[in-house]
Design a protein around this motif. Structure first.
Motif, PDB file in Angstrom:
ATOM      1  N   GLU B  47       0.765  -1.328  -0.103  1.00 45.38           N
ATOM      2  CA  GLU B  47      -0.154  -0.253   0.121  1.00 45.38           C
ATOM      3  C   GLU B  47       0.994   1.308   0.209  1.00 45.38           C
ATOM      4  O   GLU B  47       0.451   2.183  -0.770  1.00 45.38           O
ATOM      5  CB  GLU B  47      -0.938  -0.265   1.220  1.00 45.38           C
ATOM      6  CG  GLU B  47      -2.163  -0.928   1.277  1.00 45.38           C
ATOM      7  CD  GLU B  47      -3.185  -0.426   0.382  1.00 45.38           C
ATOM      8  OE1 GLU B  47      -3.344   0.455  -0.284  1.00 45.38           O
ATOM      9  OE2 GLU B  47      -3.697  -1.420  -0.404  1.00 45.38           O
ATOM     10  N   ARG B  51       0.493   4.425  -2.880  1.00 37.66           N
ATOM     11  CA  ARG B  51       0.332   5.548  -2.687  1.00 37.66           C
ATOM     12  C   ARG B  51       1.489   6.110  -3.236  1.00 37.66           C
ATOM     13  O   ARG B  51       1.444   7.421  -3.466  1.00 37.66           O
ATOM     14  CB  ARG B  51       0.117   5.514  -1.247  1.00 37.66           C
ATOM     15  CG  ARG B  51      -1.279   4.807  -0.534  1.00 37.66           C
ATOM     16  CD  ARG B  51      -1.608   5.557   0.298  1.00 37.66           C
ATOM     17  NE  ARG B  51      -2.987   4.716   0.586  1.00 37.66           N
ATOM     18  CZ  ARG B  51      -4.421   5.673   0.279  1.00 37.66           C
ATOM     19  NH1 ARG B  51      -4.293   6.728  -0.174  1.00 37.66           N
ATOM     20  NH2 ARG B  51      -5.493   4.534   0.519  1.00 37.66           N
ATOM     21  N   GLU B  76       0.173   5.212   6.332  1.00 37.30           N
ATOM     22  CA  GLU B  76      -0.949   3.832   5.836  1.00 37.30           C
ATOM     23  C   GLU B  76      -0.712   3.260   7.371  1.00 37.30           C
ATOM     24  O   GLU B  76      -1.584   1.859   6.839  1.00 37.30           O
ATOM     25  CB  GLU B  76       0.727   2.710   5.249  1.00 37.30           C
ATOM     26  CG  GLU B  76       0.178   3.174   3.708  1.00 37.30           C
ATOM     27  CD  GLU B  76      -1.439   3.580   3.468  1.00 37.30           C
ATOM     28  OE1 GLU B  76      -2.187   2.378   3.528  1.00 37.30           O
ATOM     29  OE2 GLU B  76      -2.059   4.822   2.758  1.00 37.30           O
TER      30      GLU B  76
END
Lengths: 108, 173
Positions: B47, B51, B76
């Protein structure tokens, strides 16, 4: 061990008990790149789907308009489809002032 | 225009690949020490880089890459923790359980396990600052960019965190 002797800075390299599955880091880069970056194929598919949807909408509108045009009879075809009595009645209606006169008239 | 766009996409891809290659391991360990589970760390790291790729256009200076990336990682981790655990108590209990009875942990290194248990007693902020200073050896100015906290506050936070870790280890030796 007493507080004066103990310094956590001296045990940094030995303070991590965590391990990883064998080969994890060798494949990690590729997995991250694949997950992060959009593939060109996905872009093409998206464009194709959008184009197909647009074509479907345009075709539906065209079919509707064409169908409406076909279902609207032209005058000559309509007149040709009338029976003699229907035709006489239509002509008579043009001369009558009211519908009741038409109903009372002796038109067969 | 098509050529310049393709060249731009290629440049972004190359730049991102270089960032992934350079930071994937340090980011993994930064995340792992906080979420404990290898599988959770793997998910969070994915993730982070997803991003990062999406916001790569916002990155202007080359020397801002590390704090920018670690800031994404901090966010995150916070997002993951908030979604997984209802409160701080549940979080600490579950992480301790995973550390005591989880996969990919070297239980032969008892001191290291105790050390990580000590880190779990820290608050989220203390743990983040400790990780960045102790393990990643970041200067306070850079940590300040990541945590959006003053340098003086960070120094105090780190000092307190060190004390707590030291006390825990000495009391559980």
């Amino acid at each position: 061990m007493n507080r004066q002797e103990f310094n956590i800075d001296n045990i940094r390299d030995r303070s991590n008990p965590y391990t990883v599955p064998q080969g994890y880091f060798e494949h990690q880069e590729r997995r991250i790149l694949v997950a992060s970056m959009p593939r060109k194929g996905r872009k093409v598919v998206t464009l194709l789907v959008a184009a197909a949807a647009s074509i479907a909408v345009i075709a539906s509108v065209a079919v509707f308009l064409f169908g409406t045009y076909r279902n609207t009879p032209d005058l000559d075809s309509y007149i040709a489809s009338l029976s003699d009595s229907e035709l006489n009645a239509s002509i008579a209606l043009d001369d009558l002032d009211t519908y009741s006169e038409f109903m009372a008239s002796d038109v067969d | 225009m098509l050529f310049s766009r393709k060249k731009s996409e290629s440049h972004i891809a190359d730049r991102f690949t270089e960032i992934v290659n350079r930071y994937r391991e340090p980011i993994y360990w930064f995340v792992r020490r906080q979420v404990v589970s290898h599988y959770d760390a793997d998910d969070v790291v994915q993730e982070v880089f997803i991003r990062a790729y999406r916001s790569l256009d916002n990155l202007r200076e080359e020397n801002a890459v590390r704090p920018w990336l670690y800031r994404i990682a901090v966010n995150e981790i916070a997002r993951f923790m908030a979604s997984r655990y209802r409160n701080e108590g549940e979080l600490t209990d579950e992480l301790s359980h995973q550390l005591t009875d989880g996969e990919y942990v070297d239980y032969d290194n008892a001191m290291a396990v105790t050390f990580q248990k000590a880190l779990l007693t820290l608050s989220e902020k203390q743990r983040t600052v400790f990780e960045l200073r102790y393990y990643d050896e970041m200067p306070y100015e850079e940590i300040s960019e990541i945590c959006d906290t003053s340098v003086n506050t960070l120094k105090t936070t780190y000092h307190i965190a060190r004390q707590k870790v030291t006390d825990y280890i000495l009391n559980n030796d």
